[in-house]
Design a protein around this motif. Structure first.
Motif, PDB file in Angstrom:
ATOM      1  N   GLU A 122       0.832  -1.207   0.000  1.00  0.00           N
ATOM      2  CA  GLU A 122       0.000   0.000   0.000  1.00  0.00           C
ATOM      3  C   GLU A 122       0.862   1.250   0.000  1.00  0.00           C
ATOM      4  O   GLU A 122       0.580   2.235  -0.706  1.00  0.00           O
ATOM      5  CB  GLU A 122      -0.922  -0.023   1.227  1.00  0.00           C
ATOM      6  CG  GLU A 122      -1.961   1.091   1.264  1.00  0.00           C
ATOM      7  CD  GLU A 122      -1.456   2.374   1.936  1.00  0.00           C
ATOM      8  OE1 GLU A 122      -2.110   3.432   1.775  1.00  0.00           O
ATOM      9  OE2 GLU A 122      -0.412   2.315   2.620  1.00  0.00           O
ATOM     10  N   LYS A 123       1.925   1.220   0.782  1.00  0.00           N
ATOM     11  CA  LYS A 123       2.842   2.361   0.867  1.00  0.00           C
ATOM     12  C   LYS A 123       3.527   2.616  -0.477  1.00  0.00           C
ATOM     13  O   LYS A 123       3.644   3.767  -0.922  1.00  0.00           O
ATOM     14  CB  LYS A 123       3.880   2.102   1.955  1.00  0.00           C
ATOM     15  CG  LYS A 123       4.840   3.241   2.196  1.00  0.00           C
ATOM     16  CD  LYS A 123       5.812   2.890   3.321  1.00  0.00           C
ATOM     17  CE  LYS A 123       6.820   4.009   3.556  1.00  0.00           C
ATOM     18  NZ  LYS A 123       7.769   3.658   4.658  1.00  0.00           N
ATOM     19  N   ARG A 161       0.853   3.961  -2.997  1.00  0.00           N
ATOM     20  CA  ARG A 161       0.474   5.346  -2.698  1.00  0.00           C
ATOM     21  C   ARG A 161       1.594   6.315  -3.092  1.00  0.00           C
ATOM     22  O   ARG A 161       1.337   7.391  -3.645  1.00  0.00           O
ATOM     23  CB  ARG A 161       0.135   5.485  -1.215  1.00  0.00           C
ATOM     24  CG  ARG A 161      -0.467   6.833  -0.827  1.00  0.00           C
ATOM     25  CD  ARG A 161      -0.945   6.820   0.625  1.00  0.00           C
ATOM     26  NE  ARG A 161      -2.024   5.861   0.805  1.00  0.00           N
ATOM     27  CZ  ARG A 161      -3.296   6.122   0.564  1.00  0.00           C
ATOM     28  NH1 ARG A 161      -3.647   7.333   0.131  1.00  0.00           N
ATOM     29  NH2 ARG A 161      -4.220   5.199   0.760  1.00  0.00           N
ATOM     30  N   SER A 162       2.832   5.926  -2.808  1.00  0.00           N
ATOM     31  CA  SER A 162       3.968   6.762  -3.168  1.00  0.00           C
ATOM     32  C   SER A 162       4.059   6.940  -4.685  1.00  0.00           C
ATOM     33  O   SER A 162       4.326   8.053  -5.179  1.00  0.00           O
ATOM     34  CB  SER A 162       5.259   6.147  -2.623  1.00  0.00           C
ATOM     35  OG  SER A 162       6.385   6.875  -3.029  1.00  0.00           O
ATOM     36  N   LEU A 195       1.622   6.778  -6.855  1.00  0.00           N
ATOM     37  CA  LEU A 195       0.504   7.603  -7.313  1.00  0.00           C
ATOM     38  C   LEU A 195       0.782   9.082  -7.081  1.00  0.00           C
ATOM     39  O   LEU A 195       0.534   9.920  -7.958  1.00  0.00           O
ATOM     40  CB  LEU A 195      -0.783   7.183  -6.589  1.00  0.00           C
ATOM     41  CG  LEU A 195      -1.265   5.760  -6.861  1.00  0.00           C
ATOM     42  CD1 LEU A 195      -2.465   5.426  -5.985  1.00  0.00           C
ATOM     43  CD2 LEU A 195      -1.618   5.566  -8.329  1.00  0.00           C
ATOM     44  N   VAL A 196       1.280   9.400  -5.904  1.00  0.00           N
ATOM     45  CA  VAL A 196       1.599  10.792  -5.595  1.00  0.00           C
ATOM     46  C   VAL A 196       2.692  11.299  -6.532  1.00  0.00           C
ATOM     47  O   VAL A 196       2.629  12.420  -7.049  1.00  0.00           O
ATOM     48  CB  VAL A 196       2.028  10.938  -4.126  1.00  0.00           C
ATOM     49  CG1 VAL A 196       2.542  12.343  -3.844  1.00  0.00           C
ATOM     50  CG2 VAL A 196       0.860  10.611  -3.195  1.00  0.00           C
ATOM     51  N   LYS A 239      -4.259  11.664  -7.099  1.00  0.00           N
ATOM     52  CA  LYS A 239      -4.743  11.961  -5.752  1.00  0.00           C
ATOM     53  C   LYS A 239      -5.402  10.729  -5.137  1.00  0.00           C
ATOM     54  O   LYS A 239      -6.602  10.500  -5.333  1.00  0.00           O
ATOM     55  CB  LYS A 239      -5.726  13.125  -5.791  1.00  0.00           C
ATOM     56  CG  LYS A 239      -5.100  14.434  -6.279  1.00  0.00           C
ATOM     57  CD  LYS A 239      -6.126  15.546  -6.303  1.00  0.00           C
ATOM     58  CE  LYS A 239      -5.500  16.853  -6.778  1.00  0.00           C
ATOM     59  NZ  LYS A 239      -6.505  17.953  -6.836  1.00  0.00           N
ATOM     60  N   PRO A 240      -4.633   9.910  -4.420  1.00  0.00           N
ATOM     61  CA  PRO A 240      -5.206   8.719  -3.794  1.00  0.00           C
ATOM     62  C   PRO A 240      -6.052   9.073  -2.574  1.00  0.00           C
ATOM     63  O   PRO A 240      -5.736  10.001  -1.825  1.00  0.00           O
ATOM     64  CB  PRO A 240      -3.969   7.905  -3.388  1.00  0.00           C
ATOM     65  CG  PRO A 240      -2.891   8.931  -3.210  1.00  0.00           C
ATOM     66  CD  PRO A 240      -3.175  10.019  -4.191  1.00  0.00           C
ATOM     67  N   CYS A 244      -7.423   1.605   1.849  1.00  0.00           N
ATOM     68  CA  CYS A 244      -7.127   0.717   0.718  1.00  0.00           C
ATOM     69  C   CYS A 244      -7.952  -0.550   0.846  1.00  0.00           C
ATOM     70  O   CYS A 244      -8.619  -0.773   1.858  1.00  0.00           O
ATOM     71  CB  CYS A 244      -5.642   0.380   0.659  1.00  0.00           C
ATOM     72  SG  CYS A 244      -5.091  -0.776   1.945  1.00  0.00           S
ATOM     73  N   ILE A 303      -6.367   1.194  -4.323  1.00  0.00           N
ATOM     74  CA  ILE A 303      -6.588   2.497  -3.695  1.00  0.00           C
ATOM     75  C   ILE A 303      -7.485   3.308  -4.628  1.00  0.00           C
ATOM     76  O   ILE A 303      -7.177   3.482  -5.809  1.00  0.00           O
ATOM     77  CB  ILE A 303      -5.264   3.252  -3.462  1.00  0.00           C
ATOM     78  CG1 ILE A 303      -4.361   2.473  -2.499  1.00  0.00           C
ATOM     79  CG2 ILE A 303      -5.538   4.646  -2.910  1.00  0.00           C
ATOM     80  CD1 ILE A 303      -3.012   3.142  -2.251  1.00  0.00           C
TER      81      ILE A 303
END
Length: 381
Positions: A333-334, A337-338, A340-341, A346-347, A351, A373
């Motif tokens: 997940e980390k 998310r990283s 995507l950013v 914009k997550p 999740c 996400i």
């Protein structure tokens, strides 16, 4: 089914000029074209026909680019079906390039299409077509293929754009250049592109069960972006993302422990969802068959079990194998998310973990798991 997808509705702008004939005229002359290399796009290369970049002379044929845009909306969806594309829309010496394939004639291009149909049974989804230059049209697409020669029939997914050059002398397409979203080096011959193909041949065991419907909008090197249609879940509280607490309760509902004792077919995946930053408030969910209407579903026998309609939306998805642990899921997940950013997306908070396999009956290295996400917004422009 191994993969469930929505059928893409192809939205097109209202044409400013009507198309008088689906097939383009064959009575144009052809001449040799000078080819050079350009680094104007994200890749370091792009085939350019020098005359395509020139203004039309008095001797050149007037090209109705808007008509060609409309033509591609009609023609490209037939790329891999029995009808096929209209070869009369292309110069005989059309230049085709993708990261691992090269052809210099319409016959070679059509041979490549025929080979893909035999080996991969591809599905082609056209997202949009637009004019991007005086003699240039760009398309965006998704292609999903299954390599039928391997026993596990792996699924290969490619998304990207095609830049199509128009010969102003003939009014036909003289170049077709593919750019994949999943790699940086799109120059032929791309070792990165070849590796992108090979890494998708790995074994994922996906049961032949119904799944939520989705479209694959984009595939990058590390994740997919999907558009999910609405679906219904039966859910209860869980203990952690990788846990199984509550599964027997929601499974009991579909196996007949409900107000009408109705038995409902099993689907996949099993979701666990966390809606908080700490990923600690967890629910476990089973997706109900798409044919079911919310109003017609039997009531749960227990108060701790509830039914909920998920409105769908756009989700980023990271796929991985192995028997998921809580630490593993949190790390995935980390990473997602990283990414995507970093890519400017914009997550949303929280999740989902999607598990497709029975852990007691599946080798861990073949398990298919996904972290999802939801995204606030997404555009293919």
């Amino acid at each position: 089914m191994a993969t469930a997808q929505l059928s893409l509705q192809i939205l097109r702008p209202i044409p400013t000029a009507s198309v008088t004939c689906r097939r383009l005229s064959k009575n144009f002359g052809t001449r040799n074209l000078a080819v050079r290399t350009s680094g104007s796009r994200s890749s370091k290369w792009a085939l350019r026909l020098s005359l395509v970049e020139q203004s039309p002379s008095a001797e050149t044929t007037a090209v109705d680019v808007k008509q060609l845009v409309d033509f591609l909306y009609d023609d490209l969806p037939h790329l891999f079906d029995d009808q096929g594309i209209d070869r009369t829309a292309y110069d005989e010496l059309v230049k085709f390039r993708d990261p691992i394939t090269k052809h210099d004639s319409i016959s070679g291009y059509l041979f490549n299409i025929a080979l893909l149909k035999v080996l991969f049974r591809p599905q082609f989804f056209l997202h949009w077509v637009k004019q991007t230059g005086p003699y240039e049209i760009t398309t965006r697409w998704t292609m999903v293929m299954k390599f039928t020669l391997l026993p596990w029939k792996p699924e290969l997914i490619f998304t990207g754009t095609s830049v199509m050059g128009i010969n102003p002398d003939t009014g036909k397409f003289c170049s077709h250049l593919d750019f994949w979203d999943s790699i940086k080096n799109n120059e032929y011959f791309s070792l990165e592109g070849l590796w992108d193909v090979f890494k998708q041949l790995r074994i994922y065991k996906t049961p032949d069960l119904e799944t939520p419907k989705y479209q694959i909008l984009k595939r990058t090197a590390s994740y997919e972006v999907r558009k999910y249609a609405p679906f219904i879940v039966v859910e209860t509280r869980g203990d952690k993302l990788s846990g199984s607490t509550g599964f027997n309760d929601v499974a009991g509902y579909i196996f007949g422990k409900n107000s009408t004792k109705e038995k409902i077919p099993m689907t996949m995946p099993v979701f666990t969802q966390a809606n908080d930053v700490e990923l600690s408030k967890v629910s476990i969910q089973i997706v109900l068959p798409l044919e079911k209407e919310f109003s017609s579903l039997p009531d749960p026998n227990e108060e701790k079990i509830s039914l909920r309609k998920v409105e769908g939306g756009i989700a980023a998805v990271l796929k991985f194998s192995g028997k998921p642990t809580d630490n593993m899921v949190r790390e995935k997940e980390k990473v997602l998310r990283s990414s995507l950013v970093k890519d400017g997306l914009k997550p949303m908070i929280g999740c989902l973990l999607a598990r497709y396999n029975d852990p007691g009956r599946t080798w861990s290295f073949t398990m298919r798991n996904e972290v999802l996400i939801w995204l606030e917004e997404f555009s293919l422009e």
